[in-house]
Write a protein that holds these residues in place. Structure first.
Motif, PDB file in Angstrom:
ATOM      1  N   MET A  29       0.854  -1.183   0.000  1.00 48.06           N
ATOM      2  CA  MET A  29       0.000   0.000   0.000  1.00 48.06           C
ATOM      3  C   MET A  29       0.890   1.232   0.000  1.00 48.06           C
ATOM      4  N   GLY A  30       0.591   2.164  -0.892  1.00 46.99           N
ATOM      5  CA  GLY A  30       1.350   3.399  -0.949  1.00 46.99           C
ATOM      6  C   GLY A  30       0.615   4.446  -1.756  1.00 46.99           C
ATOM      7  N   TYR A  31       1.206   5.621  -1.794  1.00 49.60           N
ATOM      8  CA  TYR A  31       0.688   6.717  -2.595  1.00 49.60           C
ATOM      9  C   TYR A  31       1.634   6.917  -3.765  1.00 49.60           C
ATOM     10  N   LEU A  32       1.099   6.877  -4.981  1.00 47.72           N
ATOM     11  CA  LEU A  32       1.891   7.051  -6.186  1.00 47.72           C
ATOM     12  C   LEU A  32       1.664   8.457  -6.730  1.00 47.72           C
ATOM     13  N   ALA A  33       2.746   9.203  -6.868  1.00 41.02           N
ATOM     14  CA  ALA A  33       2.677  10.529  -7.482  1.00 41.02           C
ATOM     15  C   ALA A  33       3.160  10.416  -8.922  1.00 41.02           C
ATOM     16  N   THR A  34       2.398  11.006  -9.830  1.00 40.88           N
ATOM     17  CA  THR A  34       2.740  11.033 -11.247  1.00 40.88           C
ATOM     18  C   THR A  34       2.703  12.487 -11.714  1.00 40.88           C
TER      19      THR A  34
END
Length: 168
Positions: A29-34
């Motif tokens: 589980m994580g936060y993906l920044a694009t």
């Protein structure tokens, strides 16, 4: 940028700590920044997966997938643990896995539904940071003295301009 396995070989204790935070709730589980088309950031929750020697992410048709197809740069941040504010952070580039056998093997191992319009991306590693804030967290509510956070950081070696010229 290097693969997860190359990073883990170069910095084993850092890799173990980052993997533990990304998988602290079982599945990753994580936060993906694009990077959006206008250059601004976009952040989405994702489930990164460790399979074989790589770090991967299955992405359905979505703005984050279209962002990575256009601009492969990413940042991945762990969810905060319940008992502390420890954090893991990776940056690099995400590359679509196009080898049908590799996609099939990882999808089968992780029970990814073939009926869903997803694509598999491997996340290469350019930089990694692990930060421990201690049991009172980053911003404790009590008036106790703040512990000094412990940070570990790593950056992929850069090729020298001479090596780049020779490689082209």
């Amino acid at each position: 940028m290097i693969s997860w396995s190359e990073f883990a070989a170069a910095e084993p204790s850092l890799a173990v700590g980052i993997r533990a935070l990304l998988q602290q709730y079982g599945p990753g589980m994580g936060y993906l920044a694009t990077v959006r088309p206008d250059g601004g950031p976009r952040v989405h929750p994702v489930s990164p997966v460790f399979a074989g020697s790589g770090l991967y992410c299955f992405l359905v048709d979505s703005p984050k997938r279209r962002d990575l197809e256009r601009d492969p740069r990413y940042a991945l941040h762990s969810y905060p643990p319940e008992e502390s504010d420890d954090e893991a952070y990776l940056t690099g580039q995400a590359f679509q896995v196009r080898d049908p056998r590799a996609v099939s093997d990882i999808a089968d191992a992780l029970r990814a539904s073939p009926e869903v319009d997803w694509r598999l991306f491997e996340l290469s590693i350019d930089s990694a940071t692990l930060r421990h804030h201690g049991p009172s967290g980053a911003l404790p509510l009590a008036a106790a003295p703040l512990p000094i956070p412990i940070s570990q950081s790593w950056r992929a070696p850069r090729k020298s301009p001479r090596k780049l010229a020779m490689a082209s």
